[in-house]
Design an enzyme around this catalytic site. Structure first.
Site, short mmCIF file in Angstrom:
data_model
loop_
_atom_site.label_atom_id
_atom_site.label_comp_id
_atom_site.label_asym_id
_atom_site.label_seq_id
_atom_site.Cartn_x
_atom_site.Cartn_y
_atom_site.Cartn_z
N LEU A 103 0.86 -1.17 0.00
CA LEU A 103 0.00 0.00 0.00
C LEU A 103 0.90 1.23 0.00
O LEU A 103 2.00 1.19 0.57
CB LEU A 103 -0.90 0.03 1.24
CG LEU A 103 -1.93 -1.09 1.40
CD1 LEU A 103 -2.62 -0.97 2.76
CD2 LEU A 103 -2.95 -1.06 0.28
N ASP A 104 0.44 2.31 -0.60
CA ASP A 104 1.19 3.56 -0.55
C ASP A 104 1.43 3.96 0.91
O ASP A 104 0.63 3.62 1.79
CB ASP A 104 0.43 4.69 -1.25
CG ASP A 104 0.32 4.49 -2.75
OD1 ASP A 104 1.06 3.65 -3.28
OD2 ASP A 104 -0.52 5.16 -3.37
N VAL A 105 2.48 4.71 1.14
CA VAL A 105 2.82 5.12 2.51
C VAL A 105 1.65 5.80 3.20
O VAL A 105 1.34 5.53 4.36
CB VAL A 105 4.06 6.04 2.50
CG1 VAL A 105 4.30 6.62 3.89
CG2 VAL A 105 5.29 5.28 2.04
N THR A 137 -1.56 5.55 2.46
CA THR A 137 -2.80 4.77 2.44
C THR A 137 -2.86 3.90 3.68
O THR A 137 -1.87 3.26 4.05
CB THR A 137 -2.88 3.89 1.18
OG1 THR A 137 -2.85 4.72 0.02
CG2 THR A 137 -4.15 3.06 1.17
#
Length: 300
Positions: free
Chosen positions: A137-139, A141
């Site tokens: 997951l994106d940082v 998110t």
């Protein structure tokens, strides 16, 4: 360095000397473990042509294969376990926390917290600083993230992700009014690295990939909409780039064109649920997401 290596790019020389790929050579530079004539060589020096007689030194840690690098245990970091089963576990990733460390000395990632409690995760899958990581997951998110604790389960889960058999549900707060439901099928391309940027491109564009997601409007808000988003494919920034492409960027996602919103310090995307066969895990909506939604509802 002998005369035969004169004129080689630094990363090409390192790759040949260390017996690694060009990416492995760049990793050694990124780790800060390379010196040329006694001076540190940053990653930006990867294309520098070497001269005869120059001395190139590489620290042992920087030359180590990626699988040998150990993530530092960080028992002081919180870890919320959502669900687990044979060979897998699901944890709740807070916004702002990276999935895994990029450098050996880092200790602020979710994997640092996990390896302190479950040391058996080390070496699983890609190993090293990505031990046990099944997906990312994106940082910024938040939400459900799966890890594998043995090799067989890691291969099984990676295969399920590649074949799009794992179902994922996200909650997204987007700018503007969206109604009903729909599907987005876009060819996406990584247009920039560090920081990463993804954009939609024509179907025949090189190095692009067809990515699809379904969305459903849940709640209209003041100047925004709460969506349920179900991506079928997995691609860097897919949800963010796709919604921004149709004019509805995530609240807080200034990287994809969203205007700054008072009180919101990250993009409003939450991985709420994941499911495949007997694997089921849900993440409660985090307080900052709920606060943003409530504030917009009260304004409406």
């Amino acid at each position: 360095m002998d005369a035969a290596a004169a004129g080689l790019r630094l990363d090409a020389f390192l790759a040949a000397a260390l017996g690694v790929s060009r990416a492995g050579a760049r990793r050694a530079l990124l780790l800060g473990g390379v010196r040329v004539d006694g001076r540190p060589a940053p990653l930006a020096a990867k294309g520098r042509a070497l001269c005869s007689g120059q001395r190139v030194e590489v620290q042992a840690q920087a030359a180590a294969p990626p699988r040998a690098l150990r993530p530092l245990p960080a028992p002081e970091l919180p870890l919320c376990l959502l669900a687990e089963g044979p060979g897998w576990l699901a944890v709740d990733k807070p916004a702002g926390t990276p999935v895994h460390p990029l450098l050996p000395g880092e200790r602020g990632a979710l994997l640092n917290a996990l390896v302190a409690r479950r040391p058996e995760v080390f070496g699983v899958g890609e190993g090293g600083l990505r031990s046990g990581v099944v997906h990312r997951l994106d940082v910024q998110t938040s939400g459900v993230l799966l890890f594998a604790t043995n090799a067989a389960r890691w291969r099984e889960l990676r295969g399920a992700f590649r074949s799009r058999r794992i179902a994922k549900w996200y909650r997204a707060l987007v700018h503007g009014r969206m109604e009903g439901a729909g599907e987005l099928a876009l060819h996406l391309h990584v247009a920039q690295h560090r920081p990463a940027r993804v954009r939609a491109v024509p179907a025949d564009a090189p190095r692009s990939r067809l990515c699809t997601l379904r969305w459903r409007a849940l709640t209209p808000l003041r100047g925004a909409t709460l969506l349920e988003v179900r991506p079928r494919s997995g691609f860097l920034h897919q949800v963010r780039a796709s919604l921004a492409h149709i004019g509805h960027p995530l609240l807080g996602d200034t990287a994809y064109g969203a205007p700054p919103t008072p009180g919101i310090s990250r993009h409003m995307l939450h991985a709420a649920r994941i499911a495949w066969r007997n694997i089921q895990a849900e993440s409660p909506t985090p307080p900052d997401f709920t606060a943003a939604q409530n504030a917009l509802a009260q304004m409406g």
